[in-house]
Design an enzyme around this catalytic site. Structure first.
Site, PDB file in Angstrom:
ATOM      1  N   ASN A 154       0.841  -1.193   0.000  1.00  0.00           N
ATOM      2  CA  ASN A 154       0.000   0.000   0.000  1.00  0.00           C
ATOM      3  C   ASN A 154       0.880   1.248   0.000  1.00  0.00           C
ATOM      4  O   ASN A 154       1.803   1.352   0.807  1.00  0.00           O
ATOM      5  CB  ASN A 154      -0.876  -0.007   1.243  1.00  0.00           C
ATOM      6  CG  ASN A 154      -2.254   0.578   0.995  1.00  0.00           C
ATOM      7  OD1 ASN A 154      -3.122   0.479   1.846  1.00  0.00           O
ATOM      8  ND2 ASN A 154      -2.470   1.181  -0.138  1.00  0.00           N
ATOM      9  N   TYR A 187      -7.940  14.066  -3.493  1.00  0.00           N
ATOM     10  CA  TYR A 187      -8.110  13.288  -2.266  1.00  0.00           C
ATOM     11  C   TYR A 187      -8.058  14.208  -1.063  1.00  0.00           C
ATOM     12  O   TYR A 187      -7.415  15.256  -1.094  1.00  0.00           O
ATOM     13  CB  TYR A 187      -6.984  12.261  -2.176  1.00  0.00           C
ATOM     14  CG  TYR A 187      -6.882  11.507  -0.865  1.00  0.00           C
ATOM     15  CD1 TYR A 187      -7.678  10.395  -0.623  1.00  0.00           C
ATOM     16  CD2 TYR A 187      -5.991  11.916   0.125  1.00  0.00           C
ATOM     17  CE1 TYR A 187      -7.572   9.689   0.572  1.00  0.00           C
ATOM     18  CE2 TYR A 187      -5.878  11.214   1.324  1.00  0.00           C
ATOM     19  CZ  TYR A 187      -6.675  10.103   1.543  1.00  0.00           C
ATOM     20  OH  TYR A 187      -6.579   9.413   2.718  1.00  0.00           O
ATOM     21  N   GLU A 196     -13.452  10.697   4.583  1.00  0.00           N
ATOM     22  CA  GLU A 196     -12.381  10.527   3.610  1.00  0.00           C
ATOM     23  C   GLU A 196     -13.025  10.625   2.226  1.00  0.00           C
ATOM     24  O   GLU A 196     -14.006   9.948   1.949  1.00  0.00           O
ATOM     25  CB  GLU A 196     -11.722   9.161   3.786  1.00  0.00           C
ATOM     26  CG  GLU A 196     -10.528   8.925   2.877  1.00  0.00           C
ATOM     27  CD  GLU A 196      -9.911   7.543   3.090  1.00  0.00           C
ATOM     28  OE1 GLU A 196      -8.689   7.430   3.012  1.00  0.00           O
ATOM     29  OE2 GLU A 196     -10.685   6.581   3.326  1.00  0.00           O
ATOM     30  N   TYR A 198     -12.789  11.181  -2.246  1.00  0.00           N
ATOM     31  CA  TYR A 198     -12.044  10.966  -3.479  1.00  0.00           C
ATOM     32  C   TYR A 198     -12.803  11.551  -4.666  1.00  0.00           C
ATOM     33  O   TYR A 198     -14.028  11.401  -4.762  1.00  0.00           O
ATOM     34  CB  TYR A 198     -11.882   9.467  -3.758  1.00  0.00           C
ATOM     35  CG  TYR A 198     -10.941   8.721  -2.861  1.00  0.00           C
ATOM     36  CD1 TYR A 198      -9.628   8.510  -3.240  1.00  0.00           C
ATOM     37  CD2 TYR A 198     -11.386   8.213  -1.645  1.00  0.00           C
ATOM     38  CE1 TYR A 198      -8.763   7.800  -2.432  1.00  0.00           C
ATOM     39  CE2 TYR A 198     -10.520   7.510  -0.822  1.00  0.00           C
ATOM     40  CZ  TYR A 198      -9.211   7.307  -1.217  1.00  0.00           C
ATOM     41  OH  TYR A 198      -8.362   6.609  -0.404  1.00  0.00           O
ATOM     42  N   GLU A 287      -2.124   6.716  -5.759  1.00  0.00           N
ATOM     43  CA  GLU A 287      -2.108   5.626  -4.790  1.00  0.00           C
ATOM     44  C   GLU A 287      -1.879   4.298  -5.498  1.00  0.00           C
ATOM     45  O   GLU A 287      -2.280   4.116  -6.649  1.00  0.00           O
ATOM     46  CB  GLU A 287      -3.433   5.539  -4.040  1.00  0.00           C
ATOM     47  CG  GLU A 287      -3.790   6.798  -3.292  1.00  0.00           C
ATOM     48  CD  GLU A 287      -4.976   6.584  -2.391  1.00  0.00           C
ATOM     49  OE1 GLU A 287      -4.991   5.576  -1.653  1.00  0.00           O
ATOM     50  OE2 GLU A 287      -5.897   7.422  -2.423  1.00  0.00           O
TER      51      GLU A 287
END
Length: 302
Positions: A154, A187, A196, A198, A287
């Protein structure tokens, strides 16, 4: 994506963070212009003009492994002067009002490479780099950033404004080459409530967030975006382990350059009952999740 492992069920988005977040970076600059009056019966004069730009950042660690920074969401768990003034003897004064955030007109800072978790400022923007394991680096450049990753679990690299807000407009161009699961877009986080969010313009092998939680669409910047609402339960965040919602706008057709008018998405979410809180950041993000890849991003935020 930048999450804390791959224990989620298939197709569930996650978020990663740190047990030791760092943050707090403030930069300011002052520019003074002076001029000399030209020839005439008497001499003119000008006053100095001072402008300042302040960008602040604060990061709070999440509840994941002992790493620094805040993460994003997982893919499917199953995927590996003023100048002078001539004329009469009068004085001309110009005042520049201080502004907060945004990309400066020009940057002379040297490139800055980070290959371990880090938060800082570069060329008037706040950057953050986080990964849990694997290889990769983020290079801050005068007009954006570069990121590459290899065999990571990640990773998240981003650059933007903190706290940012509804009025921000992000313009970018990316040479984006994911090999596996990855996201490219805007983001950020808000607090009170903890959200959160996006705005995704492109992705790798998996289109987030997997189809669940669809609530509508929004037209913006020449394209149509699907809107989703998903939830994370007891997962790392900028406030430690918490349960929070994720708001998504995902473009139907991929693109790797253009303008993202964030207000169009925030307002569309609000109409669907998806209410944001106090802004923590507005960033352009790359990401990667259980993948490899690279990106060379030019970005400006106003």
């Amino acid at each position: 994506m930048a999450c804390s492992g791959s224990d989620d069920g298939s197709g569930e988005a996650g978020s990663g963070g740190s047990s030791a977040g760092t943050g707090g970076a403030t930069t300011s600059g002052a520019t003074t212009g002076t001029g000399t009056g030209g020839a005439g019966a008497t001499s003119g004069s000008t006053s100095a003009t001072t402008g300042s730009t302040t960008t602040s950042s604060t990061a709070t660690g999440g509840g994941g492994p002992a790493t620094t920074g805040t993460g994003g969401s997982e893919g499917p768990a199953t995927t590996t002067t003023t100048g002078g003034s001539e004329g009469p003897a009068t004085t001309t004064t110009t005042t520049t009002t201080a502004t907060t955030g945004g990309t400066p007109a020009a940057c002379t800072e040297a490139d800055k490479e980070v290959c371990s978790d880090d938060i800082g400022t570069h060329c008037g923007l706040t950057y953050e780099y986080w990964k849990d394991r694997g290889e990769g680096c983020l290079v801050n450049t005068a007009d954006g950033f570069k990121v590459d990753w290899r065999n990571i679990n990640n990773l998240l690299g981003r650059k933007g404004v903190r706290p940012g807000g509804v009025g921000n407009v992000v313009t970018y161009e990316a040479d984006y080459r994911p090999n596996g699961n990855s996201y490219l877009g805007v983001y950020g986080w808000t607090t009170s409530p903890l959200i959160e969010y996006y705005i995704i313009d492109s992705w790798g092998t998996w289109r987030p967030p997997g189809g669940e939680g669809f609530v509508g669409t929004v037209e913006s910047d020449g394209g149509t975006y699907d809107i989703y609402k998903t939830q994370r339960v007891n997962q790392p965040s900028i406030e430690g382990n918490a349960t929070f919602y994720q708001f998504w706008s995902v473009r139907k057709e991929k693109r790797t350059s253009g303008t993202i008018t964030v207000a169009n998405h925030f307002n569309a979410w609000e109409r669907q009952g998806l209410t944001l809180g106090t802004f923590y950041e507005v960033s352009l993000v790359v990401e990667g999740y259980q993948s490899s890849g690279s990106a060379d991003v030019k970005v400006s935020i106003h």
